[in-house]
Motif scaffolding. Structure first.
Motif, short mmCIF file in Angstrom:
data_model
loop_
_atom_site.label_atom_id
_atom_site.label_comp_id
_atom_site.label_asym_id
_atom_site.label_seq_id
_atom_site.Cartn_x
_atom_site.Cartn_y
_atom_site.Cartn_z
N GLU A 142 0.83 -1.21 0.00
CA GLU A 142 0.00 0.00 0.00
C GLU A 142 0.87 1.26 0.00
OE1 GLU A 142 -2.33 -0.39 3.49
OE2 GLU A 142 -3.65 -1.95 2.68
N LEU A 143 1.91 1.24 0.82
CA LEU A 143 2.80 2.40 0.93
C LEU A 143 3.57 2.63 -0.37
CD1 LEU A 143 4.09 1.63 4.51
CD2 LEU A 143 2.87 3.71 3.87
N ALA A 144 4.09 1.55 -0.94
CA ALA A 144 4.88 1.68 -2.16
C ALA A 144 4.05 2.22 -3.31
CB ALA A 144 5.48 0.32 -2.54
N ALA A 145 2.75 1.98 -3.27
CA ALA A 145 1.87 2.46 -4.33
C ALA A 145 1.45 3.91 -4.13
CB ALA A 145 0.63 1.57 -4.42
N ASN A 146 1.85 4.50 -3.01
CA ASN A 146 1.45 5.88 -2.70
C ASN A 146 2.70 6.72 -2.46
OD1 ASN A 146 0.22 8.23 -1.90
ND2 ASN A 146 -1.03 7.28 -0.30
N GLU A 147 3.44 7.01 -3.53
CA GLU A 147 4.68 7.75 -3.39
C GLU A 147 4.45 9.17 -2.88
OE1 GLU A 147 8.02 9.34 -6.39
OE2 GLU A 147 7.94 7.14 -6.25
N ASP A 148 3.29 9.75 -3.18
CA ASP A 148 3.01 11.10 -2.69
C ASP A 148 3.02 11.12 -1.16
OD1 ASP A 148 2.77 12.11 -5.22
OD2 ASP A 148 0.58 12.03 -5.26
N TYR A 149 2.46 10.08 -0.55
CA TYR A 149 2.45 10.01 0.91
C TYR A 149 3.86 9.82 1.45
CZ TYR A 149 1.76 8.25 5.63
OH TYR A 149 1.83 8.06 6.99
N LEU A 150 4.63 8.94 0.82
CA LEU A 150 6.00 8.73 1.25
C LEU A 150 6.82 10.02 1.14
CD1 LEU A 150 6.80 5.24 -0.35
CD2 LEU A 150 6.27 5.73 2.04
N ARG A 151 6.60 10.75 0.05
CA ARG A 151 7.32 12.02 -0.13
C ARG A 151 6.93 13.01 0.97
NH1 ARG A 151 5.39 13.23 -4.63
NH2 ARG A 151 6.91 12.11 -5.90
N GLU A 152 5.66 13.02 1.33
CA GLU A 152 5.18 13.93 2.39
C GLU A 152 5.86 13.59 3.72
OE1 GLU A 152 1.12 14.55 4.99
OE2 GLU A 152 0.91 13.95 2.88
N VAL A 153 5.93 12.30 4.04
CA VAL A 153 6.58 11.87 5.28
C VAL A 153 8.04 12.28 5.28
CG1 VAL A 153 7.32 9.87 6.64
CG2 VAL A 153 5.00 9.95 5.70
N LEU A 154 8.70 12.05 4.14
CA LEU A 154 10.13 12.36 4.04
C LEU A 154 10.37 13.86 4.16
CD1 LEU A 154 12.54 10.47 3.67
CD2 LEU A 154 12.55 11.07 1.24
N GLN A 155 9.53 14.66 3.51
CA GLN A 155 9.71 16.11 3.56
C GLN A 155 9.49 16.65 4.97
OE1 GLN A 155 10.99 18.10 1.21
NE2 GLN A 155 11.30 16.19 0.07
N ARG A 156 8.54 16.08 5.70
CA ARG A 156 8.33 16.49 7.09
C ARG A 156 9.57 16.19 7.92
NH1 ARG A 156 3.03 13.99 7.21
NH2 ARG A 156 3.87 12.44 8.66
N GLY A 157 10.13 15.02 7.69
CA GLY A 157 11.34 14.65 8.42
C GLY A 157 12.51 15.55 8.07
N ILE A 158 12.67 15.86 6.80
CA ILE A 158 13.76 16.74 6.36
C ILE A 158 13.61 18.13 6.97
CG2 ILE A 158 14.70 17.94 4.35
CD1 ILE A 158 14.05 15.39 2.72
N GLU A 159 12.39 18.63 6.99
CA GLU A 159 12.14 19.96 7.58
C GLU A 159 12.47 19.97 9.07
OE1 GLU A 159 8.40 23.09 8.23
OE2 GLU A 159 8.19 21.37 6.87
N ARG A 160 12.03 18.94 9.78
CA ARG A 160 12.31 18.87 11.22
C ARG A 160 13.81 18.71 11.49
NH1 ARG A 160 13.48 19.60 15.48
NH2 ARG A 160 12.80 18.67 17.45
N ALA A 161 14.48 17.90 10.69
CA ALA A 161 15.92 17.69 10.87
C ALA A 161 16.69 18.98 10.59
CB ALA A 161 16.41 16.57 9.97
N ASN A 162 16.27 19.73 9.59
CA ASN A 162 16.95 20.99 9.30
C ASN A 162 16.73 22.02 10.39
OD1 ASN A 162 18.47 21.23 6.67
ND2 ASN A 162 16.62 20.22 5.91
#
Length: 368
Positions: free
Chosen positions: A330-350
């Motif tokens: 399910e996750l692999a088929a929803n790259e938009d959601y994965l990108r959103e999770v990753l971008q949130r993490g990148i923003e918090r890490a920065n």
């Protein structure tokens, strides 16, 4: 302050040190049970291929446990470290997203965890410059982590990135002020490197005006007692050897791989890790899946032979992994959601990296 780095590294894997680390880990576990908010964990993986059952039993399951216990969890996808021992990055974008899907599928909560590739966090990587001023070339060359990584490359010429690999790991840990790193005993030296750097920074450069504590906490090891799972050929489990079962494989793929697993000619199944390591490894896999004792499973199989053993292992793995695989698909088929999770993490890490860098610049008198 640590005065003899070489001595620290040698002592970090001594029997006495391992005993101390285990005792400390027990205290940390008690501390987590009492007040998990006192801890921040940093851990992660290199995106060099899909994660497999060795990762799951060795670390992923424990990460989920710690997060569910209330420990703040930071997960670094160490994409820059892919090129410590390789000539290129390969399909790295796909592997980063695959790694993220694996994390979420096994149970990491993206609403609570900070998941980020360290290549996207400028302030983290800027720490390499002051950190490199705190270690010597000789110390790095003696570091067991560097030696192990170099051996794994077939003794190809050492790159500067490989030489400074432990320093980059220290930056991953210290930029977010993690005070807890789950490790196996073979990883204790690289954590000692981070502690040495934290101590030396405080001793040499000091602290921001009015600060009572050092900028960087001394990270502690939470020593993993996870069982070592071998590959299906009886050797160390490795993505490069193709002797693994990936989390995203199908039930049929799993069955075919287990069918080819190495055993021996004895029909009676017994749990004997020293005398029958390949058979013992398959029993251990079934036991880990079922949360049972491998000797009990061996007794139940009895004279059923390797065929019955492999059937039990296949069924155990597929039952355990079925919900993980369903969620992962399910996750692999929803790259938009994965990108959103990753971008949130990148923003918090920065955000964290910028705050840490502000303290570092003030301590080093580099505010202009």
């Amino acid at each position: 302050m640590t005065n003899s780095f070489e001595s620290d590294l040698e002592n970090s894997t001594s029997d006495a040190s391992l005993s101390h680390s285990r005792a400390l880990s027990e205290k940390i576990e008690a501390g987590i049970a009492k007040d998990p908010s006192e801890f921040r964990v940093l851990t992660g993986d290199r995106p060099t291929g899909n994660l497999h059952i060795g990762h799951y039993f060795g670390s992923l399951r424990n990460r989920v446990r710690l997060q569910r216990a209330g420990v703040e969890t930071w997960l670094v996808i160490a994409d820059f470290q892919v090129i410590t021992d390789r000539d290129g990055v390969g399909p790295i974008r796909e592997r980063v997203y695959s790694l993220l899907a694996d994390y979420l599928a096994v149970g990491i909560d993206p609403e609570k965890a900070v998941i980020f590739p360290h290549s996207q966090v400028e302030g983290l990587n800027q720490l390499l410059l002051p950190f490199l001023s705190l270690v010597t070339d000789a110390e790095l060359r003696r570091n067991p982590t560097v030696k192990a990584e170099l051996d794994a490359t077939g003794n190809r010429p050492m790159s500067g990135l490989l030489l400074t690999y432990p320093v980059h790991q220290a930056a991953d840990i210290l930029f977010c002020k993690a005070n807890l790193v789950p490790v196996g005993k073979d990883q204790l030296p690289h954590l000692e490197q981070a502690r040495v750097i934290a101590d030396r920074f405080d001793s040499r450069y000091g602290r921001p005006a009015g600060a009572e504590k050092p900028i960087f906490p001394r990270p502690q090891a939470l020593l993993s007692e996870a069982e070592t799972v071998l590959g299906l050929d009886g050797t160390k489990m490795s993505k490069s050897k193709g002797n693994t079962i990936e989390l995203g494989m199908t039930a049929d793929q799993t069955a075919k791989l287990v069918k080819k697993a190495v055993t021996d000619s004895e029909r009676t199944i017994t749990y004997d890790p020293a005398g029958r390591p390949e058979v013992a490894n398959l029993l251990l896999l079934a036991a880990l899946c079922q949360d049972r004792d491998p000797s009990t499973i061996a007794d139940e199989i009895g004279n059923g032979g390797a065929g019955t053993l492999k059937k039990v292992v296949t069924e155990s793995l597929n039952e355990l992994l079925a919900p993980i695989r369903e969620r992962r698909a399910e996750l692999a088929a929803n790259e938009d959601y994965l990108r959103e999770v990753l971008q949130r993490g990148i923003e918090r890490a920065n955000e964290q990296a910028e705050a840490t860098q502000a303290e570092v610049r003030e301590a080093m008198n580099m505010v202009y």
